[in-house]
Design an enzyme around this catalytic site. Structure first.
Site, PDB file in Angstrom:
ATOM      1  N   ASP A  67       0.845  -1.202   0.000  1.00  0.00           N
ATOM      2  CA  ASP A  67       0.000   0.000   0.000  1.00  0.00           C
ATOM      3  C   ASP A  67       0.875   1.244   0.000  1.00  0.00           C
ATOM      4  O   ASP A  67       2.092   1.147   0.119  1.00  0.00           O
ATOM      5  CB  ASP A  67      -0.974  -0.029   1.195  1.00  0.00           C
ATOM      6  CG  ASP A  67      -0.271  -0.321   2.523  1.00  0.00           C
ATOM      7  OD1 ASP A  67       0.976  -0.371   2.550  1.00  0.00           O
ATOM      8  OD2 ASP A  67      -0.965  -0.494   3.535  1.00  0.00           O
ATOM      9  N   ASP A 136      -7.993  -1.178  14.054  1.00  0.00           N
ATOM     10  CA  ASP A 136      -9.396  -1.304  13.633  1.00  0.00           C
ATOM     11  C   ASP A 136      -9.611  -2.532  12.741  1.00  0.00           C
ATOM     12  O   ASP A 136     -10.663  -2.669  12.109  1.00  0.00           O
ATOM     13  CB  ASP A 136      -9.868  -0.024  12.916  1.00  0.00           C
ATOM     14  CG  ASP A 136      -9.078   0.274  11.646  1.00  0.00           C
ATOM     15  OD1 ASP A 136      -8.194  -0.534  11.275  1.00  0.00           O
ATOM     16  OD2 ASP A 136      -9.340   1.316  11.017  1.00  0.00           O
ATOM     17  N   HIS A 138      -7.818  -3.385  10.038  1.00  0.00           N
ATOM     18  CA  HIS A 138      -7.513  -3.261   8.608  1.00  0.00           C
ATOM     19  C   HIS A 138      -6.275  -4.071   8.220  1.00  0.00           C
ATOM     20  O   HIS A 138      -5.398  -4.330   9.044  1.00  0.00           O
ATOM     21  CB  HIS A 138      -7.394  -1.798   8.165  1.00  0.00           C
ATOM     22  CG  HIS A 138      -6.169  -1.061   8.609  1.00  0.00           C
ATOM     23  ND1 HIS A 138      -6.216   0.075   9.381  1.00  0.00           N
ATOM     24  CD2 HIS A 138      -4.859  -1.268   8.373  1.00  0.00           C
ATOM     25  CE1 HIS A 138      -4.999   0.527   9.589  1.00  0.00           C
ATOM     26  NE2 HIS A 138      -4.148  -0.268   8.995  1.00  0.00           N
ATOM     27  N   GLU A 143      -9.660  -0.320   4.994  1.00  0.00           N
ATOM     28  CA  GLU A 143     -10.320   0.075   6.241  1.00  0.00           C
ATOM     29  C   GLU A 143     -11.635  -0.695   6.417  1.00  0.00           C
ATOM     30  O   GLU A 143     -12.114  -1.346   5.479  1.00  0.00           O
ATOM     31  CB  GLU A 143     -10.585   1.586   6.207  1.00  0.00           C
ATOM     32  CG  GLU A 143      -9.309   2.439   6.203  1.00  0.00           C
ATOM     33  CD  GLU A 143      -8.606   2.491   7.558  1.00  0.00           C
ATOM     34  OE1 GLU A 143      -8.713   1.541   8.354  1.00  0.00           O
ATOM     35  OE2 GLU A 143      -7.928   3.514   7.810  1.00  0.00           O
TER      36      GLU A 143
END
Ligand code: GLP
Length: 261
Positions: A67, A136, A138, A143
């Site tokens: 990423d 979270d 991810h 996300e």
């Protein structure tokens, strides 16, 4: 998926590096998908040590980025391209052309995403994709509520991820880009082997949801449950909320050494 519980971050790094070394012995030009963040550092250091000790020849290895931030100027020290070149490519003594990644400073970011997705396939696909996990849940920068079939594309970061990543930008959240390019979950699932590494207590909730919760886009890492060869390596702290921890320990202890991850 297989869950491997190790004592601490250093043991996690060693375990994953051994697996990568085993892959490179069988396939010297393997395409290794690498993640950024603090967690994989021990893996890269352990692999570099093995290469320098002559335990594994990494000279034909190829490296693919997971990423990238959008909009950082080319060469910014915290762009993931810079991080991967600094923490993986250079220490392993690889040339820059052994490395591939999405262009976060492209004028046409959408085209850059499509081009990267295609380039991964044309390179024969990722052999082993190393992943971290966000607090979270991810993976990459997918996300919560990312499509489980998503391809490489632009995403908007959650406030939580920008807060978490501000430490790489002098603690200043205003410097953390809002947009990113990430391999999609569908893209990630095409890698032949997924290895998710998580260390520290702040990852315990996300790990428990990803491993023992239902497959749900609200916990992107739960998509690993859909993969035929997914390994989750966690230290004791990150494993602390797993209900099946004892079962995972017993299963791994019974595995023959030669089998690897
Ligand atoms: C970033 C990266 C992820 C990484 C996550 C966790 O969001 N895009 O690939 O897994 O951070 O990072 P850390 O290992 O520093 O907790």
């Amino acid at each position: 998926m297989e869950v491997v519980i190790v004592e601490d971050a250093a043991a996690g790094g060693e375990t994953v590096a051994q697996s990568i070394a085993q892959l490179l012995r069988a396939k010297p030009d393997a395409l290794l998908g690498v993640a950024t963040g603090s967690t994989p550092g021990p893996v890269y250091r352990a692999l570099t040590a093995k290469a320098r000790a002559g335990e594994v020849d990494v000279s034909a290895a190829r490296i693919a980025q997971l990423d990238e931030y959008v909009g950082l100027p080319a060469g910014h020290p915290e762009s993931y391209r810079s991080v991967v070149l600094r923490e993986v490519v250079a220490p392993l003594g690889l040339a820059e052309d052994a490395f591939m990644g999405p262009d976060g400073s492209a004028e046409d970011v959408r085209a850059a995403c499509l081009a990267y997705d295609r380039a991964l396939a044309e390179a024969g696909g990722v052999d082993l994709q190393l992943l971290g996990i966000g607090t979270d849940g991810h993976i990459g920068f997918n996300e919560p509520c990312s499509s489980l079939a998503s391809r490489t594309r632009i995403k908007t970061l959650t406030e939580q991820t920008r807060v978490d990543n501000a430490r790489f930008f002098d603690g200043d959240i205003t410097q953390v880009p809002r947009h990113v390019i990430t391999q999609g979950i569908g893209t990630i699932l095409e890698a032949r082997h997924l290895v998710l590494l998580a260390t520290g207590e702040n990852k315990a909730d996300a790990v428990a949801l990803a491993v023992e919760g239902p497959v749900a886009s609200v916990v992107p890492a739960s998509a690993l449950q859909l993969h035929p060869h997914a390994t989750v390596v966690v230290d004791e702290a990150a494993a602390s909320k797993l209900k099946l921890a004892d079962y995972f320990r017993a299963t791994y202890a019974a595995k023959p050494d030669w089998q690897g991850l």
